[in-house]
Write a protein that holds these residues in place. Structure first.
Motif, PDB file in Angstrom:
ATOM      1  N   SER A 201     138.183  71.744 136.737  1.00  0.00           N
ATOM      2  CA  SER A 201     138.279  73.160 136.375  1.00  0.00           C
ATOM      3  C   SER A 201     139.506  73.470 135.529  1.00  0.00           C
ATOM      4  CB  SER A 201     138.303  74.030 137.637  1.00  0.00           C
ATOM      5  OG  SER A 201     139.424  73.704 138.445  1.00  0.00           O
ATOM      6  N   SER A 202     140.489  72.548 135.490  1.00  0.00           N
ATOM      7  CA  SER A 202     141.696  72.797 134.699  1.00  0.00           C
ATOM      8  C   SER A 202     141.908  71.785 133.583  1.00  0.00           C
ATOM      9  CB  SER A 202     142.935  72.799 135.609  1.00  0.00           C
ATOM     10  OG  SER A 202     143.121  71.532 136.221  1.00  0.00           O
ATOM     11  N   TRP A 223     132.254  70.463 132.738  1.00  0.00           N
ATOM     12  CA  TRP A 223     133.655  70.353 132.322  1.00  0.00           C
ATOM     13  C   TRP A 223     133.936  71.457 131.310  1.00  0.00           C
ATOM     14  CZ3 TRP A 223     136.194  66.198 134.699  1.00  0.00           C
ATOM     15  CH2 TRP A 223     135.350  65.327 135.393  1.00  0.00           C
ATOM     16  N   THR A 224     134.084  72.661 131.804  1.00  0.00           N
ATOM     17  CA  THR A 224     134.086  73.833 130.933  1.00  0.00           C
ATOM     18  C   THR A 224     135.353  73.982 130.100  1.00  0.00           C
ATOM     19  OG1 THR A 224     134.914  75.140 132.803  1.00  0.00           O
ATOM     20  CG2 THR A 224     132.526  75.109 132.432  1.00  0.00           C
TER      21      THR A 224
END
Length: 405
Positions: A201-202, A223-224
């Motif tokens: 998320s990071s 994996w945004t």
């Protein structure tokens, strides 16, 4: 001079090694220059790490980048069966203490980057307690591991991760020489899957050894935030689908580097095989690096117009196979002829491409290839060519190519 101007002067002097002399002139300048003077620190560790064998605590408030270099005498124990000094397990590092590092790093408020590693090609493992200690420090944004085996004895359980809810790591780099033995590869792969899965998320930048990459983790998660992915090493053997499909859950990717060395019993594979129904998953891609491109690969005709940097090269570079074959006995180098490379470049539409790197063997299409570069990529400002003769050592003419005005 105000503090901002002095800080600017300090930043200029530091690379030229002039800041140390200036900081010795008076106490005031010494105090003001400390955050710049000790911004990046290197700690050589040759015995178990303690407060007396570490960076002085008076410097901790100023450290932004910390490099820990493992120089313990047990590094070569697996290869030479030497007597052990600081560990009972020849595979595991015994000089780095996770509990000490966790306490020390949390006392470094400016700390943003941590690098741990050693310089030899040895089988030497980094334990979970050390990785846990570093990843759980909330202010760190970049973590780099070099040369170590990654938790080779036991992978952490998924229930112990995420390690610190306030941690926001954006860059995770794990670089390791390809190992002949592949010691505990399944355990290392599982450990990497747990760690990077918890950071997805990071994470914005990710580098992993390709042969240890947790393929199932790539495929199953989104994996945004990931902007850069680099996989290097041996071509991953544990995949049962096109690689482009496996990493398709990274919609914001801007840089993709796939530098795979090919064992002698393995042939190159297309990233997007012919007659395979896929959609190009990286609409914002700006940089692509691929080793041993396949002219039958559908990927190249679907690259987005945003592409600015493109590299088709061998891994390792083909010159090593020619000049130092003993160093490349494990690999083969199916370098492309100019005619195949011309087919690939002819299918690419990249109007804003600025940098191009090519590695190929000259053949009858050599002149056409060089001419197509000038015609197809008018915005090109940087061109790097590794051009080899054919095995019969035939002469290759040099052509003059002019760019359109």
């Amino acid at each position: 001079l105000d503090v901002d101007i002095l800080d600017y002067i300090f930043q200029i002097l530091r690379p030229a090694r002039g800041l140390r002399s200036l900081s010795s002139t008076c106490r005031g300048l010494r105090t003001l220059s400390m955050p710049v003077l000790f911004k990046s620190c290197v700690v050589d560790v040759s015995r178990p790490i303690t407060i007396s064998h570490f960076l002085p605590s008076s410097l901790w408030p100023f450290v932004s980048s910390l490099h820990i270099v493992d120089k313990c005498s047990d590094i070569r124990a697996m290869r030479f069966q030497d007597d052990l000094h600081y560990t009972v397990d020849p595979l595991m590092c015994g000089v780095l203490d996770g509990a000490f590092l966790k306490d020390a790093l949390r006392e470094m408020p400016r700390l943003r980057s941590v690098h741990v590693g050693f310089i030899w090609r040895e089988d030497h493992g980094l334990g979970w307690s050390v990785i846990d200690a570093i990843l759980s420090v909330s202010q760190i944004r970049e973590f780099t591991i070099r040369s170590y085996l990654f938790c080779p004895r036991e992978a952490p359980a998924r229930r112990v991760v995420p390690l610190n809810p306030s941690a926001h790591l954006t860059t995770f780099n794990y670089a390791r020489y390809a190992s002949r033995s592949q010691l505990h590869a399944d355990v290392q792969r599982a450990a990497l899957g747990v760690v990077i899965g918890s950071l997805r998320s990071s994470l914005e930048h990710l580098r992993l050894p390709s042969d240890l990459s947790p393929i199932s983790t790539f495929r199953s998660l989104s994996w945004t935030r990931l902007r850069e992915l680099r996989l290097d090493g041996t071509y991953p053997s544990n995949i049962d689908a096109p690689l482009l499909d496996i990493i398709s859950g990274m919609p914001r990717l801007r840089s993709l580097a796939l530098l795979f060395a090919l064992p002698r019993d393995m042939e190159k594979r297309p990233l997007w095989p012919p007659r395979c129904t896929l959609h190009f998953p990286f609409p914002e891609l700006e940089e692509l690096v691929v080793s041993y491109p396949d002219p039958e690969d559908y990927l190249y005709s679907h690259l987005p117009p945003s592409l600015r940097r493109l590299s088709f090269r061998c891994c390792p570079h083909h010159c090593l196979h020619v000049w130092e074959p003993a160093c490349c006995m494990r690999w083969h180098s199916p370098i492309l002829p100019a005619s195949d490379l011309l087919r690939i470049l002819s299918s690419i539409k990249a109007p804003v491409l600025q940098h191009l790197q090519l590695e190929y063997v000259a053949d009858h299409a050599d002149a056409a290839l060089l001419g197509s570069i000038a015609a197809s990529f008018p915005r090109l400002s940087s061109l790097e060519i590794h051009r080899f003769r054919q095995v019969d050592n035939s002469n290759v003419s040099i052509v003059r190519t002019s760019c359109p005005q």
